[in-house]
Design a protein around this motif. Structure first.
Motif, PDB file in Angstrom:
ATOM      1  N   LEU A   1     -12.705  -0.296  -2.459  1.00 11.17           N
ATOM      2  CA  LEU A   1     -11.034  -0.279  -2.597  1.00 11.17           C
ATOM      3  C   LEU A   1     -10.682   0.353  -3.548  1.00 11.17           C
ATOM      4  CD1 LEU A   1     -11.118  -4.333  -3.105  1.00 11.17           C
ATOM      5  CD2 LEU A   1     -10.465  -3.028  -1.101  1.00 11.17           C
TER       6      LEU A   1
ATOM      7  N   SER B   1      -4.860  -3.718  -1.590  1.00  8.17           N
ATOM      8  CA  SER B   1      -5.897  -3.782  -0.321  1.00  8.17           C
ATOM      9  C   SER B   1      -6.775  -4.901  -0.847  1.00  8.17           C
ATOM     10  CB  SER B   1      -6.761  -2.388  -0.400  1.00  8.17           C
ATOM     11  OG  SER B   1      -5.856  -1.430   0.222  1.00  8.17           O
TER      12      SER B   1
ATOM     13  N   GLY C   1      -9.069   2.284  -0.840  1.00  3.95           N
ATOM     14  CA  GLY C   1      -7.878   1.500  -0.788  1.00  3.95           C
ATOM     15  C   GLY C   1      -6.784   1.757  -1.332  1.00  3.95           C
TER      16      GLY C   1
ATOM     17  N   PHE D   1      -2.901  -5.368   2.202  1.00  3.91           N
ATOM     18  CA  PHE D   1      -3.619  -4.737   3.230  1.00  3.91           C
ATOM     19  C   PHE D   1      -5.071  -5.173   3.247  1.00  3.91           C
ATOM     20  CE2 PHE D   1      -0.725  -1.637   1.108  1.00  3.91           C
ATOM     21  CZ  PHE D   1       0.500  -1.574   2.379  1.00  3.91           C
TER      22      PHE D   1
ATOM     23  N   TYR E   1      -8.759  -5.055   4.080  1.00  2.00           N
ATOM     24  CA  TYR E   1      -9.503  -3.752   4.181  1.00  2.00           C
ATOM     25  C   TYR E   1     -10.571  -4.256   5.357  1.00  2.00           C
ATOM     26  CZ  TYR E   1     -12.187   0.497   3.078  1.00  2.00           C
ATOM     27  OH  TYR E   1     -12.508   1.609   3.094  1.00  2.00           O
TER      28      TYR E   1
ATOM     29  N   TRP F   1     -11.492  -8.652   7.935  1.00  2.00           N
ATOM     30  CA  TRP F   1     -11.648  -8.188   6.538  1.00  2.00           C
ATOM     31  C   TRP F   1     -13.031  -9.025   5.862  1.00  2.00           C
ATOM     32  CZ3 TRP F   1     -10.046 -12.270   3.344  1.00  2.00           C
ATOM     33  CH2 TRP F   1      -9.066 -12.929   4.077  1.00  2.00           C
TER      34      TRP F   1
ATOM     35  N   ARG G   1      -4.274   8.532  -2.179  1.00  2.00           N
ATOM     36  CA  ARG G   1      -5.125   7.421  -2.293  1.00  2.00           C
ATOM     37  C   ARG G   1      -5.750   7.437  -3.707  1.00  2.00           C
ATOM     38  NH1 ARG G   1      -8.200   5.786   3.235  1.00  2.00           N
ATOM     39  NH2 ARG G   1      -6.281   5.082   4.277  1.00  2.00           N
TER      40      ARG G   1
ATOM     41  N   ARG H   1      -7.751  -5.023  -4.862  1.00  2.00           N
ATOM     42  CA  ARG H   1      -7.330  -3.915  -5.557  1.00  2.00           C
ATOM     43  C   ARG H   1      -5.939  -4.213  -6.284  1.00  2.00           C
ATOM     44  NH1 ARG H   1      -7.252   2.748  -4.800  1.00  2.00           N
ATOM     45  NH2 ARG H   1      -5.713   3.296  -6.550  1.00  2.00           N
TER      46      ARG H   1
END
Length: 252
Positions: A36, A44, A40, A114, A116, A22, A252, A62
């Motif tokens: 993001l 994220s 994302g 998460f 990315y 990432w 999303r 984010r």
């Protein structure tokens, strides 16, 4: 402000960071926000280089409908993040995985959920929008600055057909997140109407009107007919609107 420095060689640093999936190298602050926000979800995050110096980084996260940025500094092989210092990159990444809580300037907690990854397939429209934004600011797409227009947004004049009286009038349109707004003119602050793209079922070229470069947006209560100044401009609007719809469908 501390000067970021390190005794390690550049090549060694790069090899170490490449192990972090990432870490996004020279991704700009603005491009990180675009990725993001558009691709994302809440939580994220990614690591990128900071413009503060060669050994300075930024952790971009984010948090709902915004992106927060936190400074990370590397000095003599150690990583400083907030009030914590880590003896290695592995310790730092382990901390991110096991203690994913950050405090923002507003006092709210931000959870890192998460990572990315840099090796991810991006929608084809992203490159188009990136270049378009760079053109609007007179800069190269790899040299965007914080005050540039947000990536993943678009604005411009379109000619719109009226709902009751089928005449055509030029309006100023702005696209941000899931909202398409149109104004009487660019200088007006209040929009005539805001279209929520979550209710839009289709965007496509339209050839039913006696005009060129037209496309339509289909909503349950009405179909909006819009015309751009060129076919290329209409195609760009259609691409970015369809991309927005695909992101909505994916949640999303």
């Amino acid at each position: 402000m501390s000067v970021c420095s390190s005794t390690r060689s550049f090549g060694e640093d790069v090899d170490e960071l490449e192990s972090v999936s990432w870490y996004h190298y020279d991704l700009s602050r603005h491009a990180a926000e675009a990725l993001l926000l558009s691709n994302g979800v809440d939580g994220s995050f990614l690591l990128r280089n900071s413009n503060r110096g060669p050994e300075c980084f930024a952790l971009s996260v984010r948090a709902k409908d915004s992106v927060k940025h936190f400074n990370v500094r590397r000095q003599y092989g150690r990583y400083s993040f907030g009030f914590n210092e880590f003896s290695s990159l592995q310790d730092f990444t382990s901390h991110m995985a096991n203690q994913p809580l950050l405090g923002s300037e507003t006092g709210n907690l931000i959870v890192l959920r998460f990572p990315y990854p840099r090796q991810v397939e991006e929608p084809s429209i992203y490159e188009t929008v990136c270049v378009h934004t760079a053109m609007q600011t007179g800069r190269h797409e790899n040299d965007l600055v914080p005050n540039a227009p947000s990536l993943g947004t678009k604005e411009g004049y379109l000619v719109k057909q009226g709902a009751i009286i089928k005449n055509w009038k030029q309006r100023w349109f702005t696209l941000h997140r899931h909202e398409l707004k149109y104004f009487k003119d660019k200088m007006f602050d209040e929009p005539i109407r805001t279209l929520d793209l979550t209710g839009c079922s289709a965007v496509q070229f339209d050839y039913s009107q006696e005009r060129v470069n037209c496309f339509c947006m289909v909503f349950p209560e009405r179909t909006f007919y819009l015309c751009a100044k060129s076919g290329a401009e209409a195609d760009e609007w259609i691409k970015i609107l369809r991309w927005k719809l695909s992101q909505i469908k994916r949640g999303r």
